[in-house]
Enzyme design. Structure first.
Site: not given
Length: 252
Positions: A44-46, A68, A70
């Site tokens: 997720h993200s980073f 996700l 990202s």
């Protein structure tokens, strides 16, 4: 997995900076410890960006990649002109924290929860409590944050890349890729005054053009933390992707 300096993982030694590529190395280290030669990654993200970078550096090891909210890499936009400032700030901040004699701040569980919610307004109470289970340590007088104080603003340890390098890198991907975007996602949470979605369109269009049938894009209702707030919106999508070779619907 918790990256170094996060959750229940050890902090880096003094003088050793946190960097995007270091986290990629940690994924490889975990795979070696588990004796995994080929596997799927979800982030997720980073965390998704770390997974994407890993999948391009070690393409033969990744079967499926789930992103996700990202992107496989972080594209530079106006960040390029700030690059040297970010790098300088990261070094100065690390030195300041290491030189600080301040003890870690101990607070009550309720104060910790409210402080977390104040800084992460898009996360609900129950999700915050779950995150703090790994993000804090219980001591006699309250809770301590586990995260290394040297980790603050993420741009300090991002590796921004050009569009040309982005296209070159994703051509190395062997994995099938699923990118899930929330309708009120990253740009609403992290960049509230930035209506420019052009970079995200470039990412999805590039992945679709290069990976063709190996790329799937799904949009779900929710915000940047939809995987925690409303996991039912994406659990079925991810399960279908991991278990089937057939394409899934482009939008729910």
């Amino acid at each position: 997995m918790d990256f170094g300096g996060h959750g229940l993982s050890s902090h880096y030694s003094p003088g050793f900076p946190y960097d995007h590529q270091n986290f990629v190395s940690e994924v490889r280290r975990v795979a070696a410890a588990l004796k995994w030669n080929r596997f799927s990654l979800l982030g997720h993200s980073f965390g998704g960006t770390v997974g994407g970078m890993f999948s391009c550096i070690f393409p033969e090891m990744v079967d499926k990649l789930v992103l996700l909210e990202s992107s496989p890499f972080i594209l530079e936009s106006n960040e390029l002109e700030n690059m040297l400032t970010y790098k300088r700030s990261a070094i100065e901040h690390m030195l300041q924290v290491e030189a600080s004699e301040k003890p870690s701040h101990v607070v009550s569980p309720e104060e910790m929860l409210q402080g977390f919610l104040k800084n992460n307004s898009h996360v609900g109470d129950e999700c915050a409590k779950l995150l703090l289970q790994r993000g804090t340590t219980q001591v006699a007088t309250g809770l301590l944050l586990n995260r290394d104080r040297r980790i603050t603003r993420p741009e300090y340890y991002f590796n921004f890349i050009s569009r040309e390098l982005f296209v070159h890198s994703i051509r190395k991907l062997q994995a099938r890729v699923l990118l899930i975007k929330a309708t009120q996602g990253y740009y609403d949470v992290r960049r509230e005054n930035d209506a420019n979605m052009e970079l995200m369109l470039f990412v999805t269009n590039s992945l679709r053009s290069i990976l063709k049938e190996r790329f799937q894009y799904v949009q779900v209702p929710g915000n940047h933390y939809v995987h925690m707030n409303q996991p039912q919106h994406m659990a079925g999508v991810i399960s279908s992707f991991l278990l089937s070779k057939e394409r899934i619907r482009a939008q729910l």
